[in-house]
Design a protein around this motif. Structure first.
Motif, PDB file in Angstrom:
ATOM      1  N   GLU A 104      10.627  72.678  65.870  1.00  0.00           N
ATOM      2  CA  GLU A 104      10.813  73.620  64.550  1.00  0.00           C
ATOM      3  C   GLU A 104      12.344  73.702  64.377  1.00  0.00           C
ATOM      4  O   GLU A 104      13.053  74.096  65.028  1.00  0.00           O
ATOM      5  CB  GLU A 104       9.827  74.655  64.894  1.00  0.00           C
ATOM      6  N   HIS A 147      16.355  77.444  63.245  1.00  0.00           N
ATOM      7  CA  HIS A 147      16.833  78.671  64.117  1.00  0.00           C
ATOM      8  C   HIS A 147      18.058  78.555  64.892  1.00  0.00           C
ATOM      9  O   HIS A 147      18.459  79.716  65.135  1.00  0.00           O
ATOM     10  CB  HIS A 147      15.382  78.725  65.236  1.00  0.00           C
ATOM     11  N   SER A 148      18.479  77.358  64.954  1.00  0.00           N
ATOM     12  CA  SER A 148      19.732  77.371  66.179  1.00  0.00           C
ATOM     13  C   SER A 148      21.090  77.591  65.499  1.00  0.00           C
ATOM     14  O   SER A 148      22.100  78.385  66.214  1.00  0.00           O
ATOM     15  CB  SER A 148      19.649  76.015  66.786  1.00  0.00           C
ATOM     16  N   TYR A 181      14.099  74.039  67.666  1.00  0.00           N
ATOM     17  CA  TYR A 181      13.574  75.181  68.462  1.00  0.00           C
ATOM     18  C   TYR A 181      12.190  74.281  68.957  1.00  0.00           C
ATOM     19  O   TYR A 181      11.528  73.616  67.922  1.00  0.00           O
ATOM     20  CB  TYR A 181      13.014  76.565  68.045  1.00  0.00           C
ATOM     21  N   ASN A 208      14.972  74.832  75.539  1.00  0.00           N
ATOM     22  CA  ASN A 208      15.220  75.950  74.310  1.00  0.00           C
ATOM     23  C   ASN A 208      16.531  76.759  74.556  1.00  0.00           C
ATOM     24  O   ASN A 208      17.417  77.110  73.841  1.00  0.00           O
ATOM     25  CB  ASN A 208      14.190  76.861  74.057  1.00  0.00           C
ATOM     26  N   ARG A 248      19.745  76.027  72.401  1.00  0.00           N
ATOM     27  CA  ARG A 248      20.191  77.355  71.071  1.00  0.00           C
ATOM     28  C   ARG A 248      21.556  77.712  71.883  1.00  0.00           C
ATOM     29  O   ARG A 248      22.080  78.626  71.188  1.00  0.00           O
ATOM     30  CB  ARG A 248      19.239  78.449  71.309  1.00  0.00           C
TER      31      ARG A 248
END
Length: 304
Positions: free
Chosen positions: A266, A269-270, A258, A168, A172
């Motif tokens: 998922e 988010h990034s 994520y 993660n 990210r």
């Protein structure tokens, strides 16, 4: 280093760090040998990586296996070996500094025109630690990772499971990332008969590569689903062959997911894309490995 019957232009050479959980099973050794025998690569170092709970001393075991490989290849004085983190990150904000993470930082911050790639044949722990220690490295290297489940849902996968937090961190981050998920690295299928013909006859190195795989195959013979008995997957080898030819039409730019605790993906988010491979050329990968093993054996015989 051996002499090849061809040269690689200096402008085409790259710097390479190999991060490997070399004592986890039997395919890392093939990728290590392949990398060391590839004249396009300027090897900046090899890092021993942990591989979870399979051994209480997994990083040390990997470190020792790398040293054994270098001794067999008579390259102990040519390539540095470094210790990575001993375990997975405790969370997504805490680095585990090590010789390996320091090597990545040091090499990334060098003033060197040759591009730097770091290949990860196990977990992403040392890449995540290096980034958390020094975020400025993000634009100064490319990470290539053998790991992660099948897109788009994700799934259980060994390298990912050994450090989800580290994955993660890297996913990210702004670090350029090439991911080879398990449905793709599984394409590098070989039979033991094939390895007996194409690998075993090529000197001490070929004999070792073959024998250690056969021994591991028998050691795990009572497992119900894997190994299958007479075949193997040299799943780490694409990390080498993709740096010879990046298979420009065989990947997708996907949003970096994520990764949840159950190793499912998922999205949303990034805010950044990563390169995710959908195919790797097994013929090209394996034949290049076999040819280099044979050339190395010929060279050693001539210089014995």
């Amino acid at each position: 280093m051996m002499n090849f019957p061809y040269e690689v232009p200096e402008s085409k050479k790259i710097r390479l760090i190999v991060n490997t959980d070399a004592c986890n099973e039997a395919d890392d050794q093939y990728a290590i040998a392949h990398a060391l025998l590839t004249p396009r690569f300027r090897i900046a170092g090899l890092i021993g990586a942990h591989f979870g709970t399979r051994s209480a001393t997994s990083m040390e075991d990997s470190y020792a296996e790398i040293q054994k490989m270098l001794k067999i290849m008579q390259m102990e004085q040519q390539v540095g070996v470094y210790k990575g983190a001993e375990a997975a990150l405790p969370d997504e904000v805490t680095a585990l500094p090590s010789q390996g993470s320091e090597l990545i930082i040091r090499e990334a911050m060098k003033d060197d025109p040759a591009p730097l790639f770091v290949i990860f044949l196990g977990p992403l722990t040392d890449m995540a630690s290096a980034y958390l220690q020094e975020p400025q490295i993000a634009g100064r290297l490319t990470a290539v990772w053998i790991g992660g489940g099948v897109y788009p849902e994700g799934s259980d996968e060994f390298n990912l499971g050994n450090d989800i937090a580290a994955a993660n961190v890297v996913f990210r981050s702004p670090i350029p990332l090439w991911q080879v998920p398990k449905n793709v690295y599984s394409m590098i299928r070989v039979s033991l008969a094939e390895l007996a013909v194409k690998v075993m006859p090529h000197g001490e190195l070929g004999a070792y590569l073959f024998q250690q795989l056969v021994e591991f195959n028998m050691k795990w013979g009572d497992k119900p689903s894997w190994p299958k008995g007479e075949i193997w997957m040299l799943g780490d080898s694409p990390a080498v062959s993709l740096l010879l030819d990046d298979h420009a039409f065989e990947y997708d730019l996907r949003e970096a997911p994520y990764i949840l605790p159950n190793m499912r993906y998922e999205f949303g988010h990034s805010g950044r894309d990563i390169r995710v491979y959908r195919y790797v050329d097994a013929r090209f990968t394996l034949e290049d490995l076999y040819a280099k093993l044979e050339l190395f054996h010929r060279y050693n015989k001539l210089n014995a």
